[in-house]
Design a protein around this motif. Structure first.
Motif, PDB file in Angstrom:
ATOM      1  N   LYS A 229      -5.151   1.120   9.926  1.00  0.00           N
ATOM      2  CA  LYS A 229      -4.746   0.692   8.587  1.00  0.00           C
ATOM      3  C   LYS A 229      -5.644   1.328   7.526  1.00  0.00           C
ATOM      4  O   LYS A 229      -5.165   1.826   6.507  1.00  0.00           O
ATOM      5  CB  LYS A 229      -4.809  -0.832   8.494  1.00  0.00           C
ATOM      6  N   GLU A 230      -6.959   1.339   7.766  1.00  0.00           N
ATOM      7  CA  GLU A 230      -7.887   1.952   6.817  1.00  0.00           C
ATOM      8  C   GLU A 230      -7.670   3.458   6.732  1.00  0.00           C
ATOM      9  O   GLU A 230      -7.778   4.055   5.668  1.00  0.00           O
ATOM     10  CB  GLU A 230      -9.338   1.649   7.198  1.00  0.00           C
ATOM     11  N   LEU A 231      -7.360   4.094   7.881  1.00  0.00           N
ATOM     12  CA  LEU A 231      -7.073   5.532   7.882  1.00  0.00           C
ATOM     13  C   LEU A 231      -5.880   5.840   6.985  1.00  0.00           C
ATOM     14  O   LEU A 231      -5.906   6.782   6.198  1.00  0.00           O
ATOM     15  CB  LEU A 231      -6.759   6.009   9.300  1.00  0.00           C
ATOM     16  N   LYS A 232      -4.831   5.037   7.107  1.00  0.00           N
ATOM     17  CA  LYS A 232      -3.632   5.264   6.296  1.00  0.00           C
ATOM     18  C   LYS A 232      -3.919   4.999   4.820  1.00  0.00           C
ATOM     19  O   LYS A 232      -3.417   5.708   3.948  1.00  0.00           O
ATOM     20  CB  LYS A 232      -2.481   4.403   6.801  1.00  0.00           C
ATOM     21  N   ARG A 233      -4.729   3.992   4.534  1.00  0.00           N
ATOM     22  CA  ARG A 233      -5.102   3.727   3.139  1.00  0.00           C
ATOM     23  C   ARG A 233      -5.904   4.899   2.578  1.00  0.00           C
ATOM     24  O   ARG A 233      -5.685   5.325   1.449  1.00  0.00           O
ATOM     25  CB  ARG A 233      -5.894   2.425   3.028  1.00  0.00           C
ATOM     26  N   LEU A 234      -6.829   5.433   3.386  1.00  0.00           N
ATOM     27  CA  LEU A 234      -7.614   6.584   2.942  1.00  0.00           C
ATOM     28  C   LEU A 234      -6.705   7.784   2.687  1.00  0.00           C
ATOM     29  O   LEU A 234      -6.855   8.484   1.688  1.00  0.00           O
ATOM     30  CB  LEU A 234      -8.690   6.935   3.976  1.00  0.00           C
ATOM     31  N   GLY A 235      -5.727   8.016   3.567  1.00  0.00           N
ATOM     32  CA  GLY A 235      -4.782   9.110   3.367  1.00  0.00           C
ATOM     33  C   GLY A 235      -3.965   8.935   2.103  1.00  0.00           C
ATOM     34  O   GLY A 235      -3.666   9.901   1.401  1.00  0.00           O
ATOM     35  N   ALA A 236      -3.610   7.693   1.785  1.00  0.00           N
ATOM     36  CA  ALA A 236      -2.840   7.425   0.568  1.00  0.00           C
ATOM     37  C   ALA A 236      -3.689   7.637  -0.681  1.00  0.00           C
ATOM     38  O   ALA A 236      -3.201   8.121  -1.696  1.00  0.00           O
ATOM     39  CB  ALA A 236      -2.297   5.997   0.592  1.00  0.00           C
ATOM     40  N   VAL A 237      -4.968   7.287  -0.614  1.00  0.00           N
ATOM     41  CA  VAL A 237      -5.856   7.401  -1.770  1.00  0.00           C
ATOM     42  C   VAL A 237      -6.342   8.833  -1.964  1.00  0.00           C
ATOM     43  O   VAL A 237      -6.475   9.309  -3.087  1.00  0.00           O
ATOM     44  CB  VAL A 237      -7.075   6.460  -1.610  1.00  0.00           C
ATOM     45  N   SER A 238      -6.602   9.534  -0.855  1.00  0.00           N
ATOM     46  CA  SER A 238      -7.175  10.877  -0.962  1.00  0.00           C
ATOM     47  C   SER A 238      -6.590  11.825   0.077  1.00  0.00           C
ATOM     48  O   SER A 238      -7.267  12.209   1.035  1.00  0.00           O
ATOM     49  CB  SER A 238      -8.697  10.808  -0.818  1.00  0.00           C
ATOM     50  N   PRO A 239      -5.320  12.204  -0.093  1.00  0.00           N
ATOM     51  CA  PRO A 239      -4.736  13.142   0.861  1.00  0.00           C
ATOM     52  C   PRO A 239      -5.491  14.467   0.851  1.00  0.00           C
ATOM     53  O   PRO A 239      -5.985  14.896  -0.187  1.00  0.00           O
ATOM     54  CB  PRO A 239      -3.303  13.318   0.354  1.00  0.00           C
ATOM     55  N   GLY A 240      -5.604  15.063   2.028  1.00  0.00           N
ATOM     56  CA  GLY A 240      -6.306  16.335   2.150  1.00  0.00           C
ATOM     57  C   GLY A 240      -7.750  16.196   2.587  1.00  0.00           C
ATOM     58  O   GLY A 240      -8.405  17.188   2.898  1.00  0.00           O
TER      59      GLY A 240
END
Length: 200
Positions: A113-124
């Motif tokens: 869940k945190e990984l997906k949140r991080l991807g949503a906040v800072s893709p790349g």
């Protein structure tokens, strides 16, 4: 509001045959585990203390202007609640561009869940999970196919049912348009550039 109430109660709209916004299944995997080397943890830039165990978020807003990178670092810390002992900064990449790094020692867990949140906040960006002085797992995060379930996002259309000013308690939800950085509101279909959906 009367039309909306009628739609919600099934009085009108039950004959709708079109398709709503959808997410292509191929875009679901925006979190990709990358291979790690058996070498010791990488040497970080001056000002970033290497972690023995914990996590390092690297390549934050890589290539963007310095101010944008600092804003992204701040957004990551707020959305993920990283109010912990850590270090962060903006540094040059090997190509001469700028990137952000956040180093958080002793963070024991960082789930899907945190990984997906991080991807949503800072893709790349890249997430390195460090254990016993080595990168145990590494993830490369792309642009997600949809962004939802964040208190920090909002549709900019003031007439949208999900706009905070209406206090309707309708959760903002956005779907990515094709392979672009444009996100479409689930409710009113207004198009937003990626940075526009965030309120932080």
């Amino acid at each position: 509001r009367a039309a909306l109430m009628a739609m919600l109660s099934g009085v009108i709209g039950d004959d709708f045959e079109g398709e709503g916004l959808s997410v292509r299944q191929a875009d679901e995997d925006f979190v990709v585990e990358a291979p790690t080397s058996s070498a010791h943890k990488p040497e970080y830039k001056v000002g970033i203390k290497p972690v023995d165990s914990g996590l390092v978020i690297d390549h934050i807003a890589s290539g963007a202007p310095v101010e944008e990178i600092w804003n992204r670092i701040d957004k990551i810390r707020r959305v993920l609640g990283l109010n912990l002992r850590s270090s962060h900064g903006v540094y040059h990449t090997s190509s001469g561009a700028f990137k952000g790094i956040i180093s958080v020692p002793d963070l024991e867990s960082f789930g899907e869940k945190e990984l997906k949140r991080l991807g949503a906040v800072s893709p790349g960006c890249t997430l390195n999970l460090v254990q016993d002085h080595r990168v145990a797992r590494k993830y490369r995060l792309g642009m997600p196919p949809r962004i939802y379930k964040f208190d920090d996002i909002a549709c900019r259309n003031e007439n949208c049912v999900s706009h905070p000013s209406h206090e309707e308690h309708v959760e903002a939800s956005f779907v990515r348009k094709g392979g672009t950085d444009t996100f479409v509101c689930r409710w009113c279909e207004k198009e937003h550039d990626y940075p526009e959906i965030w309120r932080v």
